[in-house]
Each structure stands twice: as C-alpha cells, then as structure tokens.
Design a protein around this motif. Sequence first.
Motif, PDB file in Angstrom:
ATOM      1  N   GLU A 167      -0.632   8.857  -1.804  1.00  0.00           N
ATOM      2  CA  GLU A 167      -0.721   9.471  -0.476  1.00  0.00           C
ATOM      3  C   GLU A 167      -1.805   8.792   0.366  1.00  0.00           C
ATOM      4  OE1 GLU A 167      -2.118  13.770   1.179  1.00  0.00           O
ATOM      5  OE2 GLU A 167      -0.393  13.802  -0.200  1.00  0.00           O
ATOM      6  N   ILE A 168      -2.937   8.482  -0.245  1.00  0.00           N
ATOM      7  CA  ILE A 168      -4.022   7.812   0.482  1.00  0.00           C
ATOM      8  C   ILE A 168      -3.571   6.444   0.966  1.00  0.00           C
ATOM      9  CG2 ILE A 168      -6.311   6.776   0.238  1.00  0.00           C
ATOM     10  CD1 ILE A 168      -6.951   9.086  -1.744  1.00  0.00           C
ATOM     11  N   ARG A 169      -2.874   5.705   0.108  1.00  0.00           N
ATOM     12  CA  ARG A 169      -2.386   4.378   0.500  1.00  0.00           C
ATOM     13  C   ARG A 169      -1.388   4.477   1.651  1.00  0.00           C
ATOM     14  NH1 ARG A 169       0.628   2.835  -3.605  1.00  0.00           N
ATOM     15  NH2 ARG A 169       0.948   0.798  -2.637  1.00  0.00           N
ATOM     16  N   THR A 170      -0.543   5.504   1.605  1.00  0.00           N
ATOM     17  CA  THR A 170       0.421   5.719   2.694  1.00  0.00           C
ATOM     18  C   THR A 170      -0.303   6.040   3.998  1.00  0.00           C
ATOM     19  OG1 THR A 170       2.112   6.504   1.154  1.00  0.00           O
ATOM     20  CG2 THR A 170       2.366   7.127   3.467  1.00  0.00           C
ATOM     21  N   ARG A 171      -1.316   6.896   3.909  1.00  0.00           N
ATOM     22  CA  ARG A 171      -2.100   7.245   5.109  1.00  0.00           C
ATOM     23  C   ARG A 171      -2.786   6.015   5.693  1.00  0.00           C
ATOM     24  NH1 ARG A 171      -4.710  12.080   5.432  1.00  0.00           N
ATOM     25  NH2 ARG A 171      -5.665  11.154   7.303  1.00  0.00           N
ATOM     26  N   ILE A 172      -3.339   5.195   4.840  1.00  0.00           N
ATOM     27  CA  ILE A 172      -4.012   3.985   5.307  1.00  0.00           C
ATOM     28  C   ILE A 172      -3.034   3.102   6.079  1.00  0.00           C
ATOM     29  CG2 ILE A 172      -5.058   1.801   4.566  1.00  0.00           C
ATOM     30  CD1 ILE A 172      -6.394   3.370   2.281  1.00  0.00           C
ATOM     31  N   PHE A 173      -1.833   2.938   5.538  1.00  0.00           N
ATOM     32  CA  PHE A 173      -0.857   2.087   6.225  1.00  0.00           C
ATOM     33  C   PHE A 173      -0.422   2.709   7.546  1.00  0.00           C
ATOM     34  CE2 PHE A 173       3.450   0.597   7.153  1.00  0.00           C
ATOM     35  CZ  PHE A 173       3.199  -0.772   7.247  1.00  0.00           C
ATOM     36  N   GLN A 174      -0.208   4.010   7.549  1.00  0.00           N
ATOM     37  CA  GLN A 174       0.228   4.679   8.779  1.00  0.00           C
ATOM     38  C   GLN A 174      -0.810   4.548   9.894  1.00  0.00           C
ATOM     39  OE1 GLN A 174       0.917   8.637   7.292  1.00  0.00           O
ATOM     40  NE2 GLN A 174       3.097   8.270   6.855  1.00  0.00           N
ATOM     41  N   GLU A 175      -2.083   4.600   9.533  1.00  0.00           N
ATOM     42  CA  GLU A 175      -3.140   4.619  10.545  1.00  0.00           C
ATOM     43  C   GLU A 175      -3.703   3.239  10.879  1.00  0.00           C
ATOM     44  OE1 GLU A 175      -6.086   7.661  10.039  1.00  0.00           O
ATOM     45  OE2 GLU A 175      -4.652   9.036   9.086  1.00  0.00           O
ATOM     46  N   THR A 176      -3.539   2.267   9.960  1.00  0.00           N
ATOM     47  CA  THR A 176      -4.121   0.941  10.216  1.00  0.00           C
ATOM     48  C   THR A 176      -3.112  -0.192  10.127  1.00  0.00           C
ATOM     49  OG1 THR A 176      -4.691   0.428   7.913  1.00  0.00           O
ATOM     50  CG2 THR A 176      -6.272   1.759   9.168  1.00  0.00           C
ATOM     51  N   GLN A 177      -1.896   0.089   9.647  1.00  0.00           N
ATOM     52  CA  GLN A 177      -0.877  -0.939   9.396  1.00  0.00           C
ATOM     53  C   GLN A 177      -1.347  -1.990   8.386  1.00  0.00           C
ATOM     54  OE1 GLN A 177      -1.465  -0.173  13.070  1.00  0.00           O
ATOM     55  NE2 GLN A 177      -0.257   1.508  12.205  1.00  0.00           N
ATOM     56  N   LEU A 178      -2.208  -1.572   7.472  1.00  0.00           N
ATOM     57  CA  LEU A 178      -2.715  -2.455   6.422  1.00  0.00           C
ATOM     58  C   LEU A 178      -2.375  -1.872   5.053  1.00  0.00           C
ATOM     59  CD1 LEU A 178      -6.259  -3.123   7.918  1.00  0.00           C
ATOM     60  CD2 LEU A 178      -4.311  -4.695   7.978  1.00  0.00           C
ATOM     61  N   HIS A 179      -2.188  -2.766   4.102  1.00  0.00           N
ATOM     62  CA  HIS A 179      -1.837  -2.333   2.754  1.00  0.00           C
ATOM     63  C   HIS A 179      -3.073  -2.261   1.853  1.00  0.00           C
ATOM     64  CE1 HIS A 179       2.454  -2.363   3.359  1.00  0.00           C
ATOM     65  NE2 HIS A 179       2.426  -3.607   3.794  1.00  0.00           N
TER      66      HIS A 179
END
Length: 356
Positions: free
Chosen positions: A127-139
């Motif tokens: 979930e944290i990784r998904t949030r990071i991508f949603q908010e920063t477009q970074l993996h």
Amino acid sequence: METPPRKIIHLDMDAFYASVEQRDHPELRGQPVAVGGARERGVVAAASYEARQFGVRSAMSSALARRKCPALIFVKPRFEVYKAVSQQIRAIFAEYTDLVEPLSLDEAYLDVTHSPRPLTATELAREIRTRIFQETQLHASAGISYNKFLAKLASDYRKPNGQYVIRPHQGLAFVETLAVGQFHGIGPATAARLNGLGIFTGLDLRQQTEAFLRQHFGKAGSYYYAIARAEDHRPVRPNRVRKSIGSETTFEHDLTTLPELGAALLPLAESVWKTCERTGAKGRTVTVKVKYADFQQITRSRTGFAPVPTRVALELAALELLRTQVPLEKGVRLLGITVSTLEGEEEPGRQLALGL
C-alpha cells in the motif's frame, strides 16, 4: 512469554535521482541517464536502469561511464527537488508508523509492528509503494522481515518496483546461501579479508566462533557473528544520530605536490567546519580520504581525547594526516575530509594511532 517478532519494512526508491529527472523531463524517459558532472573529472551520482544495463554505476567516473555507454545523457543534480520529493515520501510513511528511520533521501526503515492500519506488513508495504507512485509517479522497492538486516537484504531482491518478504523461519536459510560480499555492512575490502580466511558464504561465516571474528575484525566481528545467524536487534530509530560531517572534491587535473594538496584542503576544512558550527556538532576523529589517478583509494584517521576545537585545528590535523602519504608516487584526483565520533554518538573505542 515470548515476544512476537518485529515487523520491519525497508523502503528504497528505485534509481531515485535519475527517476526524478526522467519524470520531470519526458524526453529522458527510456534513455540512459546519469545524474552528475559530465566533465572529464566528473563523477556519476546516480544512474537510470537503462544506463545500468551498460555497467554505469554511482560513484563511477564520468569518463569511464561515457566509455561504457557512449549514448549516456548527463544531467546536473537538483538536490532541492530531490529533497522536496523525499519529504513527500516521508509524509506518507508517517501515516503508517511513528517509527521511521531515514537512511538518506531515498531509503528508510519503518517499524510497523504496531501500525494503526489493520494490515500485515506485506500488505502495508504494498500500500505504501502504491501511495508513493500515486503521489510522486516514482517507483519504490521494499523488503519486509523481522529485523533491519534482513529487511534491507530483501529490498534488493525484487528491484526495481517489487517487494520481498523473509519470514522468521526463512531467515537462517536465506543468509547461509549468500556470498559475504552481499551482506550489508561488509564492504569489498572486508569481503576480501574474509575470503582470505576461507570464509565465502553466510554458512562459512556462521561456522566461525565470535572470538575468532573479533580477533580478526574487532568489535565488528560480533556484528558479523550475529548477522550470520540472521540476528539483528537494532531498533528502528526515528531520531537517528548523525555520525559524521564531511566534504570532498574531484579535481580537474591530478595534484602531485603537498603544497597543492594543502591548498586544496583549506576549502574542504572550511566547508566541514561551517557545518559543524551550524549544527553544533563536535567530533574527535578527523579522516582524510585520498583517491589517486588510478582510482586506488585510501583513508587515514586520527582520534583525540577531545573534540577538534577550531577550524585551524581541523586544517592542521588533516594536513598532518596528508603528510603521511608524501612523497606521492602518483597523482591525486580526489580529496576529502570527514569529522566523526561526534558528541552523542555511541563510541566504538578510541583509536589514537593513525590507521586505515
């Protein structure tokens, strides 16, 4: 009553600096990108995965990187941007746990044992990784385990953009198959020393006594003894104590005389001392780092009974350490100064003599 195992996540951004540049500059996407100086004596600070396929790595000279990948695109670093993105990511971490230990702008440990979210550690990491991508477009990649050592190992296992879990019953078997050079905390020089003692794998390391490892590696031997058994009791520390303050520079042309090196030390010492004054940190250990034209690297250090009192004292200590390398047999391409054993740091023992 036995304490249940901790739930530790190690989050590591994938090719962070380079990925930010590719995000912000669409023309760089899919291209081999190096963040750093393009000049002949420059150094690669970060490389995109496209560049890594050619063997380009961080800390590599720009000249060598360009030889490995002639199409490499150099981009000047934008540290303020990277810092701002890092703060975005840390704000996400804070929603899942108060126990966050940043290691750098692009990685951190999270202890989610008592997270307010009713999810498993594996689900939380996803979930944290998904949030990071949603908010920063970074993996980001993640490692999940019951201690810091294994979590960090696990985060490398499914890079990029993946995650891996090492459960309590898997730790020992996971460690014993690794080459000692893959252990975090064992660098190339230590791995070579271990190999010289006939120790090549985690299993080989586990077969040694703690007394034997301490005899050859000092206090670090106890750490090696523990991690060979998949043990690491270090807590996740939200307020991580800064361990050193340093500055270094790569020269346009090799320096070959002590007066040249002495002059080059002055701005480095000034930079380090300004940071000491700004942060209020005081340190007892002064280390000089020298990288020669052939990329051989050495360090020389001295630890006193009291913190270095002034900038001039820092300059003199660094110069004295540098004099141990004179006369020079080859030119110097990089010079650095570090102050460590800072006040408030746990001290590994006082070393009064010069040492590697």
